[in-house]
Design an enzyme around this catalytic site. Structure first.
Site, PDB file in Angstrom:
ATOM      1  CB  CYS A 127     -38.468  -5.180 -17.502  1.00 14.26           C
ATOM      2  SG  CYS A 127     -40.003  -6.071 -17.462  1.00 14.26           S
TER       3      CYS A 127
ATOM      4  N   GLY B  83     -50.197  -5.602 -17.612  1.00 13.85           N
ATOM      5  CA  GLY B  83     -49.930  -5.017 -16.296  1.00 13.85           C
ATOM      6  C   GLY B  83     -49.416  -3.591 -16.405  1.00 13.85           C
ATOM      7  CB  THR B  84     -46.967  -2.006 -18.694  1.00 11.22           C
ATOM      8  OG1 THR B  84     -45.952  -2.978 -18.404  1.00 11.22           O
ATOM      9  CG2 THR B  84     -46.346  -0.645 -18.895  1.00 11.22           C
TER      10      THR B  84
ATOM     11  CB  SER C 203     -50.248  -9.018 -16.253  1.00 13.28           C
ATOM     12  OG  SER C 203     -49.810  -9.280 -17.558  1.00 13.28           O
TER      13      SER C 203
HETATM   14  N1  PLP Z   1     -45.691  -5.279 -12.543  1.00 12.97           N
HETATM   15  C1  PLP Z   1     -44.976  -6.343 -12.146  1.00 12.97           C
HETATM   16  C2  PLP Z   1     -44.745  -6.568 -10.684  1.00 12.97           C
HETATM   17  C3  PLP Z   1     -44.453  -7.230 -13.087  1.00 12.97           C
HETATM   18  O1  PLP Z   1     -43.741  -8.280 -12.685  1.00 12.97           O
HETATM   19  C4  PLP Z   1     -44.699  -6.982 -14.460  1.00 12.97           C
HETATM   20  C5  PLP Z   1     -44.104  -7.856 -15.500  1.00 12.97           C
HETATM   21  O2  PLP Z   1     -43.017  -8.376 -15.367  1.00 12.97           O
HETATM   22  C6  PLP Z   1     -45.466  -5.863 -14.818  1.00 12.97           C
HETATM   23  C7  PLP Z   1     -45.939  -5.039 -13.828  1.00 12.97           C
HETATM   24  C8  PLP Z   1     -45.777  -5.566 -16.248  1.00 12.97           C
HETATM   25  O3  PLP Z   1     -46.742  -6.444 -16.737  1.00 12.97           O
HETATM   26  P1  PLP Z   1     -46.949  -6.652 -18.307  1.00 12.97           P
HETATM   27  O4  PLP Z   1     -45.793  -7.451 -18.789  1.00 12.97           O
HETATM   28  O5  PLP Z   1     -48.241  -7.396 -18.436  1.00 12.97           O
HETATM   29  O6  PLP Z   1     -47.019  -5.293 -18.903  1.00 12.97           O
END
Ligand code: PLP
Length: 388
Positions: free
Chosen positions: A327, A72-73, A201
């Protein structure tokens, strides 16, 4: 009693069927998808199938609108930096909200600090909702991108994305949504939502970690930010994470087929948890919208309680929960989401998030409802400011 995992907002266990689908791609079908021979072809075909599955899950018109990423990031970074780089000659204004995940917020801050962009961080109301009228009012000549999340990771509030998308479309501004918490749990249709870009993700819906995707609507102006080989139709260099992509594809297929059932089941458990907590514990506040919220999300502020201490006590009782997003845990700053929703620092510190997934049971909810009031009472008994 087995340990109870109620931190599915942080990550979810990988479905056995997903693991089974991935396994051959480590030691049997290990070809490089760019290779000409049969090994390469097998890997290539597997990626094509996975791309179709992801496209179906979010109702994309064409599978080639899906680009696989490392999660997702990266998908958020690609969307935001990619549009910023493609359109900076046209304007340098971006609109987002104050409650985005750091994958979006920190990317916007980078563009502000290092590349001279101006970013509007829209406020939210006490339920965590963005007002579409605020989006409309914030658009100016210079606006090149709007990025608002579909569902919040901490409080579960679901934003009026279709309405905001309509506004973006009318103003001819590219619209990205971070749908990482929503995809695989609630229905997501990129056309209904009027989005040009969407991040998802795998590990949030029983797929593996380290793989995700960015939906890029055909014709959207965006620049790639990984340079190298011509993989992913020249949109993301690096040899594909074949097993991970296969896992994402399988998770997408399973999610699509059981979406309604999962949503119903999670909603029942969520509401039982919310009602039970409200019945049994005083001096609490439900964070996030009561109905416009993710089916598996429960988030309460508990007065006279310090966030970390309740997590420790619950952990000793075999219950895995969180105080906000994974996070930000470990940092002593209260959640930026709760602060933006108008909570004081003191109350924001005592927040508890329980996020349900497809493997949680009613017995587990009952157990949490038995343990939590006792834990809260014990902690409050130690608090110098709590007076029964
Ligand atoms: N965006 C949201 C809303 C999330 O909850 C998360 C992960 O907690 C991310 C982005 C990041 O995703 P990834 O862990 O796959 O990088």
């Amino acid at each position: 009693m087995n340990n109870i995992y109620m931190d599915n907002g942080a990550t979810t266990p990988v479905d056995r069927e997903v693991i089974k689908a991935m396994e051959p791609y480590f030691d049997q079908l290990y070809g490089n998808p760019s290779s000409f021979h049969s090994f390469g072809r097998e890997a290539r075909n597997a990626i094509t199938e996975a791309r179709d599955e992801v496209a179906q899950l979010i109702c994309a018109d064409e599978a080639k609108e899906i680009v696989f990423t490392s999660g997702g990031t990266e998908a958020d970074n690609y969307a935001i930096k990619g549009v910023a780089s493609a359109l900076e000659g046209q304007g340098k204004h971006i609109i987002t909200s104050a409650i985005e995940h750091h994958a979006v917020l920190h990317t916007c801050e980078y563009l502000e600090k290092e590349r001279g962009f101006e970013v509007t961080y829209l406020p939210v109301d006490e339920d965590g909702l963005v007002d579409p009228q605020d989006v409309k009012d914030a658009i100016c000549e210079e606006t090149i991108l709007i990025t608002i999340m579909l569902a919040n990771n901490e409080v579960g509030t679901i934003q009026p994305i279709a309405e905001i998308g309509e506004i973006a479309k009318d103003a001819e501004v590219i619209f990205h949504t971070d749908a990482v918490q929503a995809v695989g749990t609630i229905p997501v249709d990129v056309n209904q939502l009027n989005v040009d870009l969407l991040a998802l993700s795998a590990h949030k819906f029983n797929g593996p970690k380290g793989v995700g995707a960015l939906y890029i609507r055909k014709g959207t102006k965006i620049k790639k930010f990984l340079h190298g080989g011509a993989q992913e139709r020249n949109r993301r260099a690096t040899t594909e994470n074949v097993a991970g992509i296969v896992g994402l594809g399988k998770a997408a297929e399973l999610a699509r087929k059981s979406l309604n059932k999962k949503r119903e089941q999670l909603t029942i458990l969520r509401d039982k948890l919310i009602n039970g907590i409200e019945e049994k514990i005083d001096h609490i506040k439900l964070n996030g919208h009561r109905t416009k919220r993710l089916p598996g999300n429960v988030n309460f502020s508990l007065r006279y309680i310090e966030g970390e201490s309740i997590l420790m006590k619950l952990d000793l009782e075999g219950i895995a929960a969180s105080s906000g997003s994974a996070c930000t845990s470990g940092s002593l700053d209260p959640s930026h989401v709760l602060l933006a929703m108008g909570l004081t620092h003191e109350i924001a510190h005592g927040s508890l998030r329980l996020t349900l997934g497809k493997y949680n049971t009613e017995e587990e909810v009952d157990r949490v409802l038995e343990v939590l009031p006792r834990v809260v009472e014990d902690l409050r008994a130690m608090s110098p400011i709590y007076n029964r």
